[in-house]
Structures are given as structure tokens and as C-alpha cells.
Design a protein around this motif. Sequence first.
Motif, PDB file in Angstrom:
ATOM      1  N   ASN A  21      17.977  20.414 -14.621  1.00  0.00           N
ATOM      2  CA  ASN A  21      16.986  19.366 -14.900  1.00  0.00           C
ATOM      3  C   ASN A  21      17.044  18.185 -13.928  1.00  0.00           C
ATOM      4  OD1 ASN A  21      15.854  20.710 -17.123  1.00  0.00           O
ATOM      5  ND2 ASN A  21      17.509  19.973 -18.443  1.00  0.00           N
ATOM      6  N   LYS A  22      17.753  18.360 -12.831  1.00  0.00           N
ATOM      7  CA  LYS A  22      17.803  17.335 -11.796  1.00  0.00           C
ATOM      8  C   LYS A  22      17.011  17.805 -10.580  1.00  0.00           C
ATOM      9  CE  LYS A  22      22.296  15.378 -13.129  1.00  0.00           C
ATOM     10  NZ  LYS A  22      23.677  15.084 -12.681  1.00  0.00           N
ATOM     11  N   ILE A  23      16.256  16.893 -10.011  1.00  0.00           N
ATOM     12  CA  ILE A  23      15.459  17.231  -8.840  1.00  0.00           C
ATOM     13  C   ILE A  23      16.367  17.470  -7.636  1.00  0.00           C
ATOM     14  CG2 ILE A  23      13.723  16.382  -7.220  1.00  0.00           C
ATOM     15  CD1 ILE A  23      12.462  14.837  -9.481  1.00  0.00           C
ATOM     16  N   LYS A  24      16.113  18.561  -6.921  1.00  0.00           N
ATOM     17  CA  LYS A  24      16.846  18.851  -5.687  1.00  0.00           C
ATOM     18  C   LYS A  24      15.938  18.590  -4.492  1.00  0.00           C
ATOM     19  CE  LYS A  24      19.404  22.402  -5.247  1.00  0.00           C
ATOM     20  NZ  LYS A  24      19.834  23.827  -5.146  1.00  0.00           N
ATOM     21  N   LEU A  25      16.433  17.812  -3.545  1.00  0.00           N
ATOM     22  CA  LEU A  25      15.659  17.439  -2.373  1.00  0.00           C
ATOM     23  C   LEU A  25      16.458  17.712  -1.104  1.00  0.00           C
ATOM     24  CD1 LEU A  25      14.391  13.938  -3.597  1.00  0.00           C
ATOM     25  CD2 LEU A  25      13.172  16.108  -3.772  1.00  0.00           C
ATOM     26  N   ARG A  26      15.731  17.883  -0.008  1.00  0.00           N
ATOM     27  CA  ARG A  26      16.342  17.951   1.317  1.00  0.00           C
ATOM     28  C   ARG A  26      15.623  16.946   2.200  1.00  0.00           C
ATOM     29  NH1 ARG A  26      15.686  22.790   5.767  1.00  0.00           N
ATOM     30  NH2 ARG A  26      17.106  21.923   7.336  1.00  0.00           N
ATOM     31  N   SER A  27      16.364  15.969   2.680  1.00  0.00           N
ATOM     32  CA  SER A  27      15.745  14.872   3.428  1.00  0.00           C
ATOM     33  C   SER A  27      15.823  15.125   4.924  1.00  0.00           C
ATOM     34  CB  SER A  27      16.446  13.555   3.076  1.00  0.00           C
ATOM     35  OG  SER A  27      15.852  12.488   3.764  1.00  0.00           O
ATOM     36  N   TYR A  40      10.640  14.581   3.305  1.00  0.00           N
ATOM     37  CA  TYR A  40      11.649  15.427   2.666  1.00  0.00           C
ATOM     38  C   TYR A  40      10.996  16.663   2.060  1.00  0.00           C
ATOM     39  CZ  TYR A  40       9.861  13.031  -1.521  1.00  0.00           C
ATOM     40  OH  TYR A  40       9.051  12.520  -2.517  1.00  0.00           O
ATOM     41  N   GLN A  41      11.845  17.604   1.631  1.00  0.00           N
ATOM     42  CA  GLN A  41      11.373  18.807   0.960  1.00  0.00           C
ATOM     43  C   GLN A  41      11.805  18.796  -0.500  1.00  0.00           C
ATOM     44  OE1 GLN A  41      12.728  22.138   3.495  1.00  0.00           O
ATOM     45  NE2 GLN A  41      10.561  22.631   3.772  1.00  0.00           N
ATOM     46  N   ILE A  88       0.879  -1.163   0.000  1.00  0.00           N
ATOM     47  CA  ILE A  88       0.000   0.000   0.000  1.00  0.00           C
ATOM     48  C   ILE A  88       0.918   1.215   0.000  1.00  0.00           C
ATOM     49  CG2 ILE A  88      -1.723   1.311   1.307  1.00  0.00           C
ATOM     50  CD1 ILE A  88      -2.496  -1.374   2.637  1.00  0.00           C
ATOM     51  N   GLU A  89       0.708   2.128  -0.936  1.00  0.00           N
ATOM     52  CA  GLU A  89       1.609   3.276  -1.064  1.00  0.00           C
ATOM     53  C   GLU A  89       0.819   4.581  -1.008  1.00  0.00           C
ATOM     54  OE1 GLU A  89       4.534   3.022  -4.211  1.00  0.00           O
ATOM     55  OE2 GLU A  89       4.049   0.900  -4.503  1.00  0.00           O
ATOM     56  N   LEU A  90       1.290   5.506  -0.181  1.00  0.00           N
ATOM     57  CA  LEU A  90       0.689   6.832  -0.061  1.00  0.00           C
ATOM     58  C   LEU A  90       1.782   7.886  -0.176  1.00  0.00           C
ATOM     59  CD1 LEU A  90      -1.667   6.201   3.002  1.00  0.00           C
ATOM     60  CD2 LEU A  90      -2.296   6.121   0.591  1.00  0.00           C
ATOM     61  N   LYS A  91       1.503   8.920  -0.942  1.00  0.00           N
ATOM     62  CA  LYS A  91       2.428  10.050  -1.061  1.00  0.00           C
ATOM     63  C   LYS A  91       1.637  11.325  -0.854  1.00  0.00           C
ATOM     64  CE  LYS A  91       5.936  12.131  -4.055  1.00  0.00           C
ATOM     65  NZ  LYS A  91       6.669  12.000  -5.339  1.00  0.00           N
ATOM     66  N   LEU A  92       2.071  12.126   0.103  1.00  0.00           N
ATOM     67  CA  LEU A  92       1.358  13.340   0.478  1.00  0.00           C
ATOM     68  C   LEU A  92       2.288  14.532   0.307  1.00  0.00           C
ATOM     69  CD1 LEU A  92      -1.476  14.009   1.839  1.00  0.00           C
ATOM     70  CD2 LEU A  92      -0.198  14.211   3.967  1.00  0.00           C
ATOM     71  N   CYS A  93       1.796  15.566  -0.367  1.00  0.00           N
ATOM     72  CA  CYS A  93       2.555  16.809  -0.538  1.00  0.00           C
ATOM     73  C   CYS A  93       1.823  17.921   0.198  1.00  0.00           C
ATOM     74  CB  CYS A  93       2.695  17.147  -2.024  1.00  0.00           C
ATOM     75  SG  CYS A  93       3.578  18.701  -2.343  1.00  0.00           S
ATOM     76  N   CYS A  94       2.527  18.626   1.062  1.00  0.00           N
ATOM     77  CA  CYS A  94       1.918  19.674   1.888  1.00  0.00           C
ATOM     78  C   CYS A  94       2.712  20.963   1.762  1.00  0.00           C
ATOM     79  CB  CYS A  94       1.881  19.260   3.362  1.00  0.00           C
ATOM     80  SG  CYS A  94       1.011  17.722   3.670  1.00  0.00           S
ATOM     81  N   LEU A  95       2.044  22.064   2.040  1.00  0.00           N
ATOM     82  CA  LEU A  95       2.694  23.373   2.026  1.00  0.00           C
ATOM     83  C   LEU A  95       2.219  24.152   3.234  1.00  0.00           C
ATOM     84  CD1 LEU A  95       4.590  25.173   0.314  1.00  0.00           C
ATOM     85  CD2 LEU A  95       2.535  26.165  -0.704  1.00  0.00           C
ATOM     86  N   SER A  96       3.177  24.651   4.008  1.00  0.00           N
ATOM     87  CA  SER A  96       2.861  25.431   5.197  1.00  0.00           C
ATOM     88  C   SER A  96       2.938  26.908   4.876  1.00  0.00           C
ATOM     89  CB  SER A  96       3.848  25.087   6.328  1.00  0.00           C
ATOM     90  OG  SER A  96       3.693  25.976   7.411  1.00  0.00           O
ATOM     91  N   GLU A  97       2.064  27.694   5.504  1.00  0.00           N
ATOM     92  CA  GLU A  97       2.089  29.131   5.266  1.00  0.00           C
ATOM     93  C   GLU A  97       3.354  29.768   5.818  1.00  0.00           C
ATOM     94  OE1 GLU A  97      -1.379  30.690   7.097  1.00  0.00           O
ATOM     95  OE2 GLU A  97      -0.804  30.124   9.140  1.00  0.00           O
ATOM     96  N   SER A  98       4.053  29.065   6.706  1.00  0.00           N
ATOM     97  CA  SER A  98       5.295  29.601   7.276  1.00  0.00           C
ATOM     98  C   SER A  98       6.535  29.159   6.514  1.00  0.00           C
ATOM     99  CB  SER A  98       5.425  29.166   8.742  1.00  0.00           C
ATOM    100  OG  SER A  98       5.488  27.759   8.844  1.00  0.00           O
ATOM    101  N   ASP A  99       6.366  28.315   5.493  1.00  0.00           N
ATOM    102  CA  ASP A  99       7.508  27.803   4.736  1.00  0.00           C
ATOM    103  C   ASP A  99       7.072  27.647   3.277  1.00  0.00           C
ATOM    104  OD1 ASP A  99       9.672  26.486   3.633  1.00  0.00           O
ATOM    105  OD2 ASP A  99       9.921  25.094   5.306  1.00  0.00           O
ATOM    106  N   PRO A 100       7.698  28.382   2.350  1.00  0.00           N
ATOM    107  CA  PRO A 100       7.270  28.332   0.950  1.00  0.00           C
ATOM    108  C   PRO A 100       7.705  27.074   0.205  1.00  0.00           C
ATOM    109  CG  PRO A 100       9.183  29.753   1.162  1.00  0.00           C
ATOM    110  CD  PRO A 100       8.802  29.345   2.559  1.00  0.00           C
ATOM    111  N   ILE A 101       8.455  26.193   0.865  1.00  0.00           N
ATOM    112  CA  ILE A 101       8.963  24.992   0.207  1.00  0.00           C
ATOM    113  C   ILE A 101       8.051  23.814   0.539  1.00  0.00           C
ATOM    114  CG2 ILE A 101      10.933  23.430  -0.046  1.00  0.00           C
ATOM    115  CD1 ILE A 101      12.712  25.719   0.932  1.00  0.00           C
ATOM    116  N   PRO A 102       7.519  23.123  -0.461  1.00  0.00           N
ATOM    117  CA  PRO A 102       6.638  21.985  -0.182  1.00  0.00           C
ATOM    118  C   PRO A 102       7.372  20.824   0.472  1.00  0.00           C
ATOM    119  CG  PRO A 102       7.021  22.188  -2.544  1.00  0.00           C
ATOM    120  CD  PRO A 102       7.642  23.380  -1.902  1.00  0.00           C
ATOM    121  N   THR A 103       6.692  20.145   1.392  1.00  0.00           N
ATOM    122  CA  THR A 103       7.234  18.949   2.028  1.00  0.00           C
ATOM    123  C   THR A 103       6.437  17.738   1.555  1.00  0.00           C
ATOM    124  OG1 THR A 103       5.809  19.303   3.968  1.00  0.00           O
ATOM    125  CG2 THR A 103       8.050  20.148   4.088  1.00  0.00           C
ATOM    126  N   LEU A 104       7.120  16.614   1.473  1.00  0.00           N
ATOM    127  CA  LEU A 104       6.497  15.395   0.975  1.00  0.00           C
ATOM    128  C   LEU A 104       6.720  14.248   1.942  1.00  0.00           C
ATOM    129  CD1 LEU A 104       7.902  16.907  -1.814  1.00  0.00           C
ATOM    130  CD2 LEU A 104       6.245  15.311  -2.774  1.00  0.00           C
TER     131      LEU A 104
END
Length: 402
Positions: free
Chosen positions: A131-137, A123-124, A86-102
Motif C-alpha cells: 500500500n505504499k507508492i513505489k517511485l523511481r526518480s 520520475y516513474q 502555477i502547478e502542472l502534472k503530466l503523466c505519459c506512457l511510451s510504447e517502448s516502456d510499460p511504466i508511466p512517467t510523470l
Amino acid sequence: MAMIQGIRIRNFKSLKDITLGNVCDGSNTQPLTPITAVIGKNGVGKTSLFDVFGFLADCMKYGVAEACDVRGGFDRVVSQGENDLIELKLCCLSESDPIPTLFDLKIAKDKDGKPYVKWEWFYQFLGYDDNKIKLRSFLEMSDGVGFVHEEDEQTGKSFMIRMTDKDKQQLATATVTRLKSYPHLSSFRNFVEGWYMSYFTPDAARNINQKGAQQHLNRSGDNLSNVVEFMMDEHPERFQTVLERIASKIPGIGKISTYRDSVTRNLYLMLEGKGFAKPFIQSQMSDGTLKLFTYLLLLEDPEPAPLLCIEEPENGLYHQLLETLAQEIREHTSNARSQVFITTHQPYFVDALEPEEVWILEKGEDGFSTIRRASDDPLINAMVEESQPLGALWYSGYLDAR
């Protein structure tokens, strides 16, 4: 307040692979709106989609084994014919942080047939570089082994985590934030655990609960009298205003007040019906009146849940009251108080919505659900711009698959 930008669901009941909104997968899909309404015929998976949010909240609070068990076990939760993940992926955005978290979660069965956390990643998404995805874990776990990272990028350290077989039934996100402060992880855990799932039943709300004041309405609504007591004690002026506003929204009601029995000390709602000599209490309310009152009180919570999930709010309500409820929900979300997720069968409710707020769930030829956004159809957008109500278009078959 955090907002869900998108969610991807794989192998959850009839939802074999669907995505709502933007999950930062490069598709440039528009994010979910503050109001998200899902429509569709009976049996297409609306209840399953509603339950995804409850399932994820239960995983965070109680662990994946218990979240599966209350739904009949892993084999009843995983899509038919799929016995792996079972796989779930959630993307959220906080009003205090403009970078989406997943948040990525994969749940599997161990050698004894018990569900466990196969994969967990928080991660963010920082964008693209050449053209490479940048992430912060912040945290990554695989089969009970992984790392959690302190959040100061200059001095932060990484710590290895190793979970026992029993611990692997718990989300590491929940476990580590109970042991040490990790701001992003803690904020996400509190966000998910704070979701409100409405399984309201009028009969439950008619009960007079003996437990005293309670701040928030529970899932069934059987603590309605306790929430009324809390509001009256802690926010008396606001509560009086709330009662006046709610009374003005319910047809046939002149005034709403409270009455405390001098012997039992029980607190009762008193409704003065137009044309009636004596007021009546909540146990005498009609299902529709009690339901509308409860929903409106939920929207007036001084500290509302970040996500409100309401399944088929139209049940028991006169159709003209649905527009009132939709307007109240819109006002609630416009003040950035909560995000609201709704499933409905009622075109009158959909009339009050915009195409980007409405998703159509259908059954594919393979028996699994598919989903699309009403605004993805240029014809629907054009007709709405010409003042055609969206619910009427649905009723007339314009939202059906073509």
C-alpha cells in the motif's frame, strides 16, 4: 510514440484545479484516449485549457519567464486571487516502456517578481508495495538545487545540480539533456518540444513563402507552400497519393496538382474545380477549402508531431465536412501516429466521437472551471448505446450539468 495519460492543472488562468485522465494519484481514473475533445459554452476556459499545452512546450523550449511573458506575464497566467504557484502534472506512457512517467512542475515568482522554477520532478510510477507508492526518480529540483540520476540502476550515479538565479528560469529537464545524454529525460524533452499547436489562419496560408522547402507546417500555416514543396521533393509518390486523397474529400474539387512559376520559381497549388474551365491557385481558395486542405495535409505529415492541438476546427467549414475531418483524425490516431487534442463548439463534430473521448468544461459558482468526462454519466452511455448521436445529446442539453 508517447501518449499523454493524464494532466492536472492548478492555478492556470481560470483552471484553478482540474484533472483530465489518469495522473497516477490512486484514483484509478481511465487514461486519456488518442482523441480528446473538450466542449463547453463560451468563456468557460476552453482556450485556456488549449493554451496549457502551448505553455508547457514554451517552458521547455524557452524557459518559464518567456512562456509567461508572451502571455502577458505571470500575474496574467496565474489564477485570479492566487499569487503563489502555477502547478502542472503530466503523466505519459511510451510504447517502448510499460511504466508511466510523470513530470511535476511548479512555477512561482521570486523576490523581484520574476517567474522561476520552484519545483521540478521527473520520475516513474512503479506501482504499490504494501500500500505504499513505489517511485523511481530521474530528476528532482527545488528552488534551483537538486539531483539528476543516471539511468543504469546498477551503476548509475547521482549528480547534484545548482542553478543560478537566471538559470532557475529554465527547466532543468531541458538544461541537463543539452549537456549530457539521459535517455528518459531526453525523450520527454523531445516529446514536449515536438507538440504542434494550431493557430491556423486562412489568410496566412494563402501567402507564397520564399524560404524554400520546409518539413513541417508551422502554427499559423503561413508556410503551407513550403511544406507542399518539401512533400513534392522528398516524398513525390506519397505526395501524389495525398493530393488524390485530399481532392476526394473536398466537395467540388476534381483534381489537385502543383505548378512552379518558371521566373519566380514559386510553387503553387492548383485546384481544378468541377464546372470551372480553368484551375485556381491557393490564394483563390475559400477559407473552408483551404482550412480543410491544410488540416488533411497536417494529418499526412510523414513524421507527425506526437501531439496535435487544434482549437475549434469547425470555423469556416460546412457542417458535413466535420464528420470527414473527424474520420480522418480517427484514422490518423488509430495508426498511432499522433495524439489529438481538440476544442469545439460544434455538435456535428461531436457526433463522430465516443463518450470517453469527450470532456465537458463548465464554470463553477466561484468563477473557476470544472471538467467532467461524458462517459462518467451512465445515462449518456446508455443513450449512445441506443444509437443516439453524442452531439445531438449535447445539443439537446443532456450533457449539461444536472
